[in-house]
Design an enzyme around this catalytic site. Structure first.
Site, PDB file in Angstrom:
ATOM      1  N   THR A  50       0.833  -1.203   0.000  1.00  0.00           N
ATOM      2  CA  THR A  50       0.000   0.000   0.000  1.00  0.00           C
ATOM      3  C   THR A  50       0.870   1.255   0.000  1.00  0.00           C
ATOM      4  OG1 THR A  50      -1.756  -1.175   1.168  1.00  0.00           O
ATOM      5  CG2 THR A  50      -1.848   1.220   1.230  1.00  0.00           C
ATOM      6  N   TYR A 138       3.001 -13.015   5.937  1.00  0.00           N
ATOM      7  CA  TYR A 138       2.054 -12.417   4.988  1.00  0.00           C
ATOM      8  C   TYR A 138       1.816 -13.406   3.856  1.00  0.00           C
ATOM      9  CZ  TYR A 138       0.134  -8.795   1.823  1.00  0.00           C
ATOM     10  OH  TYR A 138      -0.655  -8.062   0.976  1.00  0.00           O
ATOM     11  N   LYS A 166      -0.765 -12.627   8.448  1.00  0.00           N
ATOM     12  CA  LYS A 166      -1.770 -11.869   7.702  1.00  0.00           C
ATOM     13  C   LYS A 166      -2.201 -12.744   6.534  1.00  0.00           C
ATOM     14  CE  LYS A 166      -2.408  -7.868   4.698  1.00  0.00           C
ATOM     15  NZ  LYS A 166      -1.724  -6.825   3.888  1.00  0.00           N
TER      16      LYS A 166
END
Length: 306
Positions: A50, A138, A166
């Site tokens: 992001t 992740y 995650k």
């Protein structure tokens, strides 16, 4: 085994505001950090996708992380992303995270390489040794090419630094697997439109890019589900948020939507780092309408149930 770090709450992967010449707008980043602290999120992530990490050098990523660490002054935990294509670069980021006093690292699979479970685990453990910090794994096979499967989890799960994962596969069966077979690895929502399901299966944290510009609303869902256990309220909030999820995920404009959302909220994030481009006027109009309705609806739900 008691984890050395508990991931609880809303973790915001920071956007990277840009100046007109393409340089980093550190003043805007400082404003964004202050806004998120004030809004009540529970932790920040520097160097995630992001934040457009794919378009930045290792040195630039460490510069942004160090700046964020200094601005936070210990008020919230800082997680530093270590995801790269090259193990040496990930180790450099992990080492930098340790040296700056970061609280944890985010550790993904190297994209494009498509490693075996064993190769992926050995890569993760090398990064673990360099950081010696709490780790949030992740798992995002849609971008990385492979799942962090059971062989991988069995190997890396032996490190006490591996505290959380995650989960961004979108496969609800992965949620079931993690909740039932790997309860010692804290499950964190990484698939926004499944946040309610993650909380129902015991997740205590949510890494959500949308909290860059709608922090209070994301905190409200976490509070309803994970803190209050009020899933009737949670379903209503989630229902109000679903149109935003659809807008964010359409046509590869995720980061552009998030950055424009922050700009709409009053902090100018500038443009996008190449090769990506900002939203067009129609996309901006759609996002603005969705955000307006979402904010009003969630505010009414929170007020009604206060």
């Amino acid at each position: 085994m008691t984890p050395i770090f508990k991931f609880e709450g809303i973790y915001t992967p920071l956007v990277t505001p840009l100046l007109p010449d393409g340089g980093f707008n550190m003043d805007a980043l400082a404003d964004q950090i202050e806004h998120l602290v004030t809004a009540g999120v529970h932790g920040l992530i520097s160097g995630g996708s992001t934040g457009e990490n794919y378009a930045q050098t290792v040195e630039q990523r460490l510069e942004l992380a160090e700046f964020t660490k200094q601005r936070l002054k210990g008020r919230l935990p800082l997680i530093v992303g270590t995801g790269t294509m090259r193990t040496d670069d990930s180790i450099a980021l992990a080492t930098g995270a340790r040296e700056m006093g970061a609280d944890a690292i985010l550790l993904g699979t190297p994209p494009y390489a498509v490693p075996t479970e064993r190769e992926n685990a050995l890569n993760a453990l090398a990064i673990d040794r360099a950081a010696n910090l709490p780790i949030m794994l992740y798992n995002y096979p849609g971008r990385m090419g492979v799942n962090m499967g059971e062989e991988f989890l069995d190997r890396v799960g032996r490190s006490r630094n591996v505290c959380a994962i995650k989960e961004s596969s979108g496969d609800i069966n992965r949620v079931h697997l993690l909740a039932r077979d790997y309860p010692h690895i804290q499950m964190s929502c990484g698939m926004d439109d499944q946040a309610l399901e993650f909380f129902a299966w015991g997740a205590r944290s949510w890494v959500c890019a949308g909290s860059n510009f709608l922090p209070e609303e994301h905190v409200a869902l976490y509070q309803a589900c994970a803190v209050e256990g009020n899933f009737d309220k949670g379903r209503r909030i989630m229902s109000a948020m679903m149109p935003l999820m659809r807008v964010l995920e359409q046509g590869g404009k995720f980061v552009a939507c998030v950055k424009h959302g922050v700009t709409m909220a009053g902090i100018d994030t500038g443009g996008m780092m190449p090769p990506l481009k900002p939203l067009n006027k129609d996309d901006k109009r759609e996002l603005r309408q969705v955000v307006r309705v979402l904010k009003a609806t969630v505010a009414a739900i929170v007020k009604e149930t206060a």
